[in-house]
Design a protein around this motif. Structure first.
Motif, mmCIF file in Angstrom:
data_model
loop_
_atom_site.group_PDB
_atom_site.id
_atom_site.type_symbol
_atom_site.label_atom_id
_atom_site.label_comp_id
_atom_site.label_asym_id
_atom_site.label_seq_id
_atom_site.Cartn_x
_atom_site.Cartn_y
_atom_site.Cartn_z
ATOM 1 N N GLY A 52 -3.680 11.391 -2.285
ATOM 2 C CA GLY A 52 -3.305 9.988 -2.447
ATOM 3 C C GLY A 52 -4.138 9.217 -3.437
ATOM 4 N N ASP A 53 -5.023 9.902 -4.182
ATOM 5 C CA ASP A 53 -5.899 9.179 -5.115
ATOM 6 C C ASP A 53 -5.208 8.802 -6.418
ATOM 7 O OD1 ASP A 53 -5.801 11.546 -6.566
ATOM 8 O OD2 ASP A 53 -7.967 11.900 -6.528
ATOM 9 N N GLY A 54 -3.941 9.210 -6.571
ATOM 10 C CA GLY A 54 -3.195 8.852 -7.768
ATOM 11 C C GLY A 54 -3.654 9.596 -9.003
ATOM 12 N N HIS A 55 -4.190 10.788 -8.820
ATOM 13 C CA HIS A 55 -4.761 11.566 -9.925
ATOM 14 C C HIS A 55 -3.832 11.668 -11.137
ATOM 15 C CE1 HIS A 55 -6.922 14.558 -12.165
ATOM 16 N NE2 HIS A 55 -5.977 15.463 -11.984
ATOM 17 N N ASN A 56 -2.577 11.973 -10.915
ATOM 18 C CA ASN A 56 -1.640 12.131 -12.022
ATOM 19 C C ASN A 56 -0.776 10.898 -12.246
ATOM 20 O OD1 ASN A 56 -2.384 14.807 -12.663
ATOM 21 N ND2 ASN A 56 -1.215 15.553 -10.919
ATOM 22 N N ALA A 57 -1.154 9.786 -11.652
ATOM 23 C CA ALA A 57 -0.363 8.555 -11.762
ATOM 24 C C ALA A 57 -0.854 7.712 -12.934
ATOM 25 C CB ALA A 57 -0.463 7.754 -10.470
ATOM 26 N N ASP A 58 0.095 7.229 -13.717
ATOM 27 C CA ASP A 58 -0.300 6.280 -14.756
ATOM 28 C C ASP A 58 -0.395 4.882 -14.129
ATOM 29 O OD1 ASP A 58 2.275 5.262 -14.459
ATOM 30 O OD2 ASP A 58 3.041 6.207 -16.275
ATOM 31 N N GLY A 59 -0.809 3.917 -14.900
ATOM 32 C CA GLY A 59 -1.036 2.580 -14.372
ATOM 33 C C GLY A 59 0.187 1.875 -13.836
ATOM 34 N N GLY A 60 1.388 2.369 -14.169
ATOM 35 C CA GLY A 60 2.591 1.698 -13.713
ATOM 36 C C GLY A 60 3.190 2.273 -12.448
ATOM 37 N N LYS A 61 2.669 3.396 -11.962
ATOM 38 C CA LYS A 61 3.261 4.058 -10.795
ATOM 39 C C LYS A 61 2.835 3.360 -9.502
ATOM 40 C CE LYS A 61 4.062 8.503 -8.672
ATOM 41 N NZ LYS A 61 3.818 9.939 -8.718
ATOM 42 N N ILE A 62 3.808 3.073 -8.660
ATOM 43 C CA ILE A 62 3.548 2.452 -7.359
ATOM 44 C C ILE A 62 3.203 3.557 -6.355
ATOM 45 C CG2 ILE A 62 4.551 1.133 -5.462
ATOM 46 C CD1 ILE A 62 4.335 -0.631 -7.822
ATOM 47 N N LEU A 63 2.056 3.430 -5.702
ATOM 48 C CA LEU A 63 1.602 4.393 -4.694
ATOM 49 C C LEU A 63 1.564 3.704 -3.339
ATOM 50 C CD1 LEU A 63 -1.360 5.731 -6.834
ATOM 51 C CD2 LEU A 63 0.834 6.870 -6.490
ATOM 52 N N HIS A 64 1.824 4.450 -2.291
ATOM 53 C CA HIS A 64 1.851 3.890 -0.938
ATOM 54 C C HIS A 64 0.552 4.185 -0.196
ATOM 55 C CE1 HIS A 64 6.129 2.827 -0.994
ATOM 56 N NE2 HIS A 64 6.229 3.854 -1.825
ATOM 57 N N TRP A 65 0.143 3.247 0.677
ATOM 58 C CA TRP A 65 -1.037 3.431 1.513
ATOM 59 C C TRP A 65 -0.704 2.974 2.932
ATOM 60 C CZ3 TRP A 65 -2.641 -0.954 3.918
ATOM 61 C CH2 TRP A 65 -2.293 -2.171 3.341
ATOM 62 N N GLU A 66 -1.508 3.457 3.878
ATOM 63 C CA GLU A 66 -1.370 3.080 5.283
ATOM 64 C C GLU A 66 -2.761 3.012 5.891
ATOM 65 O OE1 GLU A 66 0.028 5.548 9.099
ATOM 66 O OE2 GLU A 66 1.672 5.131 7.683
ATOM 67 N N ALA A 67 -3.026 1.975 6.658
ATOM 68 C CA ALA A 67 -4.338 1.793 7.287
ATOM 69 C C ALA A 67 -4.466 2.688 8.516
ATOM 70 C CB ALA A 67 -4.535 0.335 7.682
ATOM 71 N N ILE A 68 -5.615 3.307 8.652
ATOM 72 C CA ILE A 68 -5.909 4.090 9.852
ATOM 73 C C ILE A 68 -6.174 3.110 10.991
ATOM 74 C CG2 ILE A 68 -7.599 5.650 10.921
ATOM 75 C CD1 ILE A 68 -5.809 7.023 8.902
ATOM 76 N N GLY A 69 -5.620 3.376 12.138
ATOM 77 C CA GLY A 69 -5.836 2.508 13.288
ATOM 78 C C GLY A 69 -4.731 1.497 13.494
ATOM 79 N N ASN A 70 -3.886 1.306 12.477
ATOM 80 C CA ASN A 70 -2.733 0.420 12.606
ATOM 81 C C ASN A 70 -1.706 0.876 11.577
ATOM 82 O OD1 ASN A 70 -0.796 -1.571 12.623
ATOM 83 N ND2 ASN A 70 -2.227 -3.271 12.535
ATOM 84 N N SER A 71 -0.836 1.783 11.974
ATOM 85 C CA SER A 71 0.132 2.351 11.034
ATOM 86 C C SER A 71 1.132 1.317 10.539
ATOM 87 C CB SER A 71 0.861 3.539 11.660
ATOM 88 O OG SER A 71 1.569 3.114 12.809
ATOM 89 N N GLN A 72 1.186 0.150 11.204
ATOM 90 C CA GLN A 72 2.086 -0.914 10.739
ATOM 91 C C GLN A 72 1.467 -1.727 9.603
ATOM 92 O OE1 GLN A 72 2.959 -2.867 14.526
ATOM 93 N NE2 GLN A 72 5.003 -1.976 14.430
ATOM 94 N N CYS A 73 0.155 -1.564 9.388
ATOM 95 C CA CYS A 73 -0.514 -2.203 8.253
ATOM 96 C C CYS A 73 -0.436 -1.213 7.100
ATOM 97 C CB CYS A 73 -1.967 -2.553 8.589
ATOM 98 S SG CYS A 73 -2.871 -3.282 7.199
ATOM 99 N N GLN A 74 0.491 -1.473 6.198
ATOM 100 C CA GLN A 74 0.719 -0.563 5.086
ATOM 101 C C GLN A 74 1.214 -1.349 3.891
ATOM 102 O OE1 GLN A 74 4.488 1.807 5.755
ATOM 103 N NE2 GLN A 74 4.031 1.149 7.854
ATOM 104 N N GLY A 75 1.257 -0.692 2.741
ATOM 105 C CA GLY A 75 1.721 -1.382 1.554
ATOM 106 C C GLY A 75 1.716 -0.471 0.348
#
Length: 97
Positions: A52-75
């Motif tokens: 998930g570190d976006g190694h092959n992602a350029d600056g325009g690619k949207i990546l998803h994340w999720e908080a540990i401890g509250n899977s509803q906190c994401q973006g």
């Protein structure tokens, strides 16, 4: 290593979090730059990268994340840059898991 991301979006569930160990979620904001450290055990022993570190992602690619401890906190976020040496401010610092 660390990766800087610009937060593009996050769910309203982050702002509703009030458990003492998870209050940090309340401070996440769209448009903020956050810094995420890649450390063992999240670091793959073969590639020395974190998923998930976006190694092959350029600056325009949207990546998803999720908080540990509250899977509803994401973006979503966009990778800004990778830093060889971490110098993240404490208030917006996170760790890959």
């Amino acid at each position: 290593y660390c990766v800087e991301f610009k937060t593009e979006s996050l769910s309203h569930h982050c702002a509703l979090e009030n458990r003492p160990y998870a209050r940090w979620m309340q401070y996440l904001r769209e448009g903020h730059t956050v810094c995420v450290a890649c450390q063992p055990p999240a670091m793959d022993t073969d590639t020395h990268r974190c998923s998930g570190d976006g190694h092959n992602a350029d600056g325009g690619k949207i990546l998803h994340w999720e908080a540990i401890g509250n899977s509803q906190c994401q973006g979503t976020w966009k990778k800004i840059r990778q830093l060889k040496h971490c110098s993240c401010p404490l208030v917006h610092s996170f760790i890959f898991t």
